[in-house]
Design a protein around this motif. Structure first.
Motif, PDB file in Angstrom:
ATOM      1  N   ILE A  64       0.836  -1.208   0.000  1.00  0.00           N
ATOM      2  CA  ILE A  64       0.000   0.000   0.000  1.00  0.00           C
ATOM      3  C   ILE A  64       0.867   1.254   0.000  1.00  0.00           C
ATOM      4  O   ILE A  64       0.472   2.281  -0.560  1.00  0.00           O
ATOM      5  CB  ILE A  64      -1.039   0.002   1.165  1.00  0.00           C
ATOM      6  N   TYR A  65       2.046   1.180   0.575  1.00  0.00           N
ATOM      7  CA  TYR A  65       2.957   2.329   0.538  1.00  0.00           C
ATOM      8  C   TYR A  65       3.372   2.626  -0.900  1.00  0.00           C
ATOM      9  O   TYR A  65       3.357   3.783  -1.333  1.00  0.00           O
ATOM     10  CB  TYR A  65       4.179   2.061   1.421  1.00  0.00           C
ATOM     11  N   TYR A  66       3.706   1.598  -1.635  1.00  0.00           N
ATOM     12  CA  TYR A  66       4.035   1.758  -3.055  1.00  0.00           C
ATOM     13  C   TYR A  66       2.832   2.326  -3.812  1.00  0.00           C
ATOM     14  O   TYR A  66       2.968   3.255  -4.605  1.00  0.00           O
ATOM     15  CB  TYR A  66       4.446   0.400  -3.641  1.00  0.00           C
ATOM     16  N   VAL A  67       1.658   1.755  -3.544  1.00  0.00           N
ATOM     17  CA  VAL A  67       0.432   2.183  -4.216  1.00  0.00           C
ATOM     18  C   VAL A  67       0.189   3.674  -3.981  1.00  0.00           C
ATOM     19  O   VAL A  67      -0.044   4.436  -4.930  1.00  0.00           O
ATOM     20  CB  VAL A  67      -0.773   1.344  -3.739  1.00  0.00           C
ATOM     21  N   VAL A  83       0.120   8.634   2.740  1.00  0.00           N
ATOM     22  CA  VAL A  83       1.534   8.244   2.727  1.00  0.00           C
ATOM     23  C   VAL A  83       2.134   8.483   4.112  1.00  0.00           C
ATOM     24  O   VAL A  83       2.812   7.604   4.660  1.00  0.00           O
ATOM     25  CB  VAL A  83       2.317   9.019   1.638  1.00  0.00           C
ATOM     26  N   ALA A  84       1.860   9.644   4.683  1.00  0.00           N
ATOM     27  CA  ALA A  84       2.404   9.971   6.007  1.00  0.00           C
ATOM     28  C   ALA A  84       1.885   9.001   7.069  1.00  0.00           C
ATOM     29  O   ALA A  84       2.649   8.561   7.946  1.00  0.00           O
ATOM     30  CB  ALA A  84       2.057  11.409   6.381  1.00  0.00           C
ATOM     31  N   ARG A  85       0.609   8.634   7.001  1.00  0.00           N
ATOM     32  CA  ARG A  85       0.065   7.689   7.986  1.00  0.00           C
ATOM     33  C   ARG A  85       0.684   6.307   7.832  1.00  0.00           C
ATOM     34  O   ARG A  85       0.969   5.639   8.829  1.00  0.00           O
ATOM     35  CB  ARG A  85      -1.448   7.600   7.864  1.00  0.00           C
ATOM     36  N   PHE A  88       4.560   2.097   9.818  1.00  0.00           N
ATOM     37  CA  PHE A  88       5.860   1.409   9.737  1.00  0.00           C
ATOM     38  C   PHE A  88       6.644   1.660  11.021  1.00  0.00           C
ATOM     39  O   PHE A  88       7.173   0.728  11.626  1.00  0.00           O
ATOM     40  CB  PHE A  88       6.686   1.921   8.549  1.00  0.00           C
ATOM     41  N   GLY A  89       6.716   2.915  11.444  1.00  0.00           N
ATOM     42  CA  GLY A  89       7.450   3.260  12.659  1.00  0.00           C
ATOM     43  C   GLY A  89       6.851   2.626  13.899  1.00  0.00           C
ATOM     44  O   GLY A  89       7.574   2.104  14.754  1.00  0.00           O
ATOM     45  N   LEU A 108      -4.602   3.083  10.273  1.00  0.00           N
ATOM     46  CA  LEU A 108      -4.958   2.568   8.944  1.00  0.00           C
ATOM     47  C   LEU A 108      -6.450   2.738   8.660  1.00  0.00           C
ATOM     48  O   LEU A 108      -6.846   2.968   7.517  1.00  0.00           O
ATOM     49  CB  LEU A 108      -4.541   1.101   8.829  1.00  0.00           C
ATOM     50  N   ALA A 109      -7.266   2.642   9.698  1.00  0.00           N
ATOM     51  CA  ALA A 109      -8.714   2.818   9.524  1.00  0.00           C
ATOM     52  C   ALA A 109      -9.047   4.238   9.074  1.00  0.00           C
ATOM     53  O   ALA A 109     -10.021   4.442   8.343  1.00  0.00           O
ATOM     54  CB  ALA A 109      -9.451   2.482  10.822  1.00  0.00           C
ATOM     55  N   GLN A 110      -8.250   5.205   9.465  1.00  0.00           N
ATOM     56  CA  GLN A 110      -8.469   6.579   8.995  1.00  0.00           C
ATOM     57  C   GLN A 110      -8.308   6.635   7.477  1.00  0.00           C
ATOM     58  O   GLN A 110      -9.129   7.259   6.781  1.00  0.00           O
ATOM     59  CB  GLN A 110      -7.473   7.533   9.652  1.00  0.00           C
ATOM     60  N   ASN A 111      -7.263   5.985   6.957  1.00  0.00           N
ATOM     61  CA  ASN A 111      -7.073   5.949   5.507  1.00  0.00           C
ATOM     62  C   ASN A 111      -8.222   5.215   4.834  1.00  0.00           C
ATOM     63  O   ASN A 111      -8.730   5.658   3.802  1.00  0.00           O
ATOM     64  CB  ASN A 111      -5.749   5.279   5.147  1.00  0.00           C
TER      65      ASN A 111
END
Length: 167
Positions: free
Chosen positions: A22-25, A60-62, A67-68, A140-143
């Motif tokens: 999903i980061y790539y996407v 992207v920021a989320r 990841f962190g 992730l639910a926010q996205n």
């Protein structure tokens, strides 16, 4: 297993793999949306795409935040599915002679992207919950909710004007 991939042996491995996907996407969308915005002739479609570009930068920021939170390096993994959807969109936009038909085609392509993202984020939220990572699931639910809202907005634009104008 791909030549340069890590083996996926656990749900945690699958979670990280899907997060990389999903980061790539999201990054591909950030790269490709400006072209669609530039080609859109319908003002409502153009504005919806412009607004979603800003949202996508937030996605992207989320994802980087997750990841962190999960102790993983920020890294994308090529996604042939999204590459195919975006290539198809480029091909259709290149073949359109009529601006209104092109708007309908772009709208359909944008919804295909949204649907892919919705499935990925839904899966990631479920995995995060199963792994006991409610913190990651919440981010992730926010996205996920924003992707669903973007899809609903695109549907509304298609049904209220773009598809009618293309006909």
């Amino acid at each position: 297993m791909g030549l340069f991939s890590n083996p996926i042996r656990t749900l945690d491995d699958l979670f990280v793999h899907t997060l990389q996907d999903i980061y790539y996407v999201e990054n591909q969308i950030v790269k490709n949306l400006p072209t669609m915005i530039g080609k859109a002739s319908d003002p409502a479609l153009r504005e919806a795409l412009r607004a979603h570009l800003l949202e996508t930068e937030g996605h992207v920021a989320r994802v980087e935040q997750v990841f962190g939170m999960h102790g993983q390096p920020v890294k994308g993994k090529d996604c042939p599915a999204i590459d195919g959807i975006l290539t198809e969109a480029e091909d259709i936009m290149g073949d359109c002679d009529d601006a209104e038909v092109c708007d309908a085609a772009m709208l359909a392509a944008a919804q295909a992207v949204e649907h892919y993202e919705i499935t990925r984020y839904g899966t990631l939220v479920a995995y995060a919950k199963q792994l006991g990572r409610a913190d990651c699931a919440g981010v992730l639910a926010q996205n996920l909710e924003e992707e669903k809202a973007a899809d609903a907005k695109l549907t509304s634009i298609a049904e209220s004007r773009v598809n009618r104008m293309a006909a």
